[in-house]
Write a protein that holds these residues in place. Structure first.
Motif, short mmCIF file in Angstrom:
data_model
loop_
_atom_site.label_atom_id
_atom_site.label_comp_id
_atom_site.label_asym_id
_atom_site.label_seq_id
_atom_site.Cartn_x
_atom_site.Cartn_y
_atom_site.Cartn_z
N VAL A 46 30.71 38.61 37.97
CA VAL A 46 31.27 37.52 37.15
C VAL A 46 31.78 36.41 38.06
O VAL A 46 31.82 36.56 39.28
CB VAL A 46 32.41 38.04 36.26
N ARG A 47 32.18 35.31 37.45
CA ARG A 47 32.60 34.13 38.22
C ARG A 47 34.04 34.18 38.72
O ARG A 47 34.37 33.59 39.73
CB ARG A 47 32.41 32.87 37.40
N ASP A 48 34.95 34.85 37.98
CA ASP A 48 36.35 34.85 38.42
C ASP A 48 37.04 36.16 38.08
O ASP A 48 36.51 36.98 37.33
CB ASP A 48 37.11 33.66 37.83
N HIS A 49 38.23 36.35 38.65
CA HIS A 49 38.96 37.61 38.49
C HIS A 49 39.36 37.87 37.04
O HIS A 49 39.42 39.02 36.62
CB HIS A 49 40.19 37.63 39.41
N GLU A 50 39.65 36.84 36.29
CA GLU A 50 40.02 37.03 34.89
C GLU A 50 38.87 37.68 34.12
O GLU A 50 39.09 38.51 33.25
CB GLU A 50 40.40 35.69 34.24
N GLN A 51 37.65 37.33 34.47
CA GLN A 51 36.49 37.92 33.81
C GLN A 51 36.33 39.39 34.18
O GLN A 51 35.86 40.18 33.36
CB GLN A 51 35.22 37.15 34.14
N ILE A 52 36.72 39.77 35.40
CA ILE A 52 36.67 41.18 35.79
C ILE A 52 37.55 41.98 34.83
O ILE A 52 37.14 43.01 34.29
CB ILE A 52 37.16 41.39 37.24
N ALA A 53 38.76 41.50 34.62
CA ALA A 53 39.68 42.19 33.71
C ALA A 53 39.10 42.26 32.30
O ALA A 53 39.18 43.30 31.64
CB ALA A 53 41.03 41.48 33.70
N GLU A 54 38.51 41.17 31.86
CA GLU A 54 37.92 41.14 30.52
C GLU A 54 36.79 42.16 30.38
O GLU A 54 36.72 42.91 29.41
CB GLU A 54 37.40 39.73 30.23
N VAL A 55 35.90 42.20 31.37
CA VAL A 55 34.76 43.11 31.30
C VAL A 55 35.21 44.56 31.43
O VAL A 55 34.80 45.41 30.64
CB VAL A 55 33.70 42.77 32.37
N VAL A 56 36.06 44.85 32.41
CA VAL A 56 36.43 46.24 32.65
C VAL A 56 37.39 46.76 31.58
O VAL A 56 37.11 47.76 30.93
CB VAL A 56 37.04 46.43 34.06
N THR A 57 38.51 46.10 31.39
CA THR A 57 39.50 46.64 30.44
C THR A 57 39.19 46.26 29.00
O THR A 57 39.55 47.00 28.09
CB THR A 57 40.92 46.18 30.79
N GLY A 58 38.52 45.14 28.81
CA GLY A 58 38.22 44.70 27.45
C GLY A 58 36.93 45.23 26.88
O GLY A 58 36.77 45.31 25.65
N ARG A 59 35.99 45.61 27.74
CA ARG A 59 34.69 46.07 27.25
C ARG A 59 34.34 47.48 27.71
O ARG A 59 34.09 48.36 26.90
CB ARG A 59 33.60 45.10 27.70
N ILE A 60 34.29 47.70 29.04
CA ILE A 60 33.86 49.01 29.54
C ILE A 60 34.82 50.10 29.07
O ILE A 60 34.39 51.13 28.55
CB ILE A 60 33.72 49.01 31.08
N ASP A 61 36.12 49.89 29.26
CA ASP A 61 37.10 50.91 28.88
C ASP A 61 37.08 51.23 27.39
O ASP A 61 37.51 52.30 26.99
CB ASP A 61 38.51 50.49 29.28
N LYS A 62 36.59 50.31 26.58
CA LYS A 62 36.56 50.51 25.13
C LYS A 62 35.20 51.00 24.63
O LYS A 62 35.01 51.17 23.43
CB LYS A 62 36.95 49.22 24.43
N THR A 63 34.28 51.26 25.55
CA THR A 63 32.96 51.75 25.17
C THR A 63 33.05 53.23 24.80
O THR A 63 33.62 54.02 25.56
CB THR A 63 31.98 51.56 26.34
N PRO A 64 32.50 53.61 23.65
CA PRO A 64 32.51 55.03 23.27
C PRO A 64 31.88 55.89 24.37
O PRO A 64 30.82 55.56 24.89
CB PRO A 64 31.68 55.06 21.99
#
Length: 91
Positions: A46-64
């Motif tokens: 991703v382009r910036d650190h905020e996006q890392i948090a979004e992808v990891v905690t907002g998407r990956i961690d919430k994946t069944p």
């Protein structure tokens, strides 16, 4: 571009489905199933650190199927050519 390596512990009965679901997420470029201490390894670019948090905690961690994650941020990328050049004696 920022690269993160995400070590993913998954529900053992859902590893293939979990891997595909993670691979389909925006920001995830690759997912590997592997042997060892973790079930999957995801590569996030991703382009910036905020996006890392979004992808990891907002998407990956919430994946069944995802039980927990451990994230490592990459500082520098080395290719085999870079490593070989570092050990070259100028011949």
């Amino acid at each position: 571009m920022i690269t993160a390596i995400v070590l993913i512990h998954a529900d053992s009965s859902r590893i293939p489905e979990t891997a595909q679901a993670v691979a389909d997420l925006e920001g995830v470029t690759e997912v590997y199933s592997c042997a060892g201490d973790v079930d999957l390894i995801g590569i996030v670019r991703v382009r910036d650190h905020e996006q890392i948090a979004e992808v990891v905690t907002g998407r990956i961690d919430k994946t069944p199927g995802v039980v927990r994650t451990i994230t490592h941020i990459a500082f520098k990328s080395y290719s085999s050519a870079d490593v070989e050049a570092g050990f070259s004696l100028g011949e």
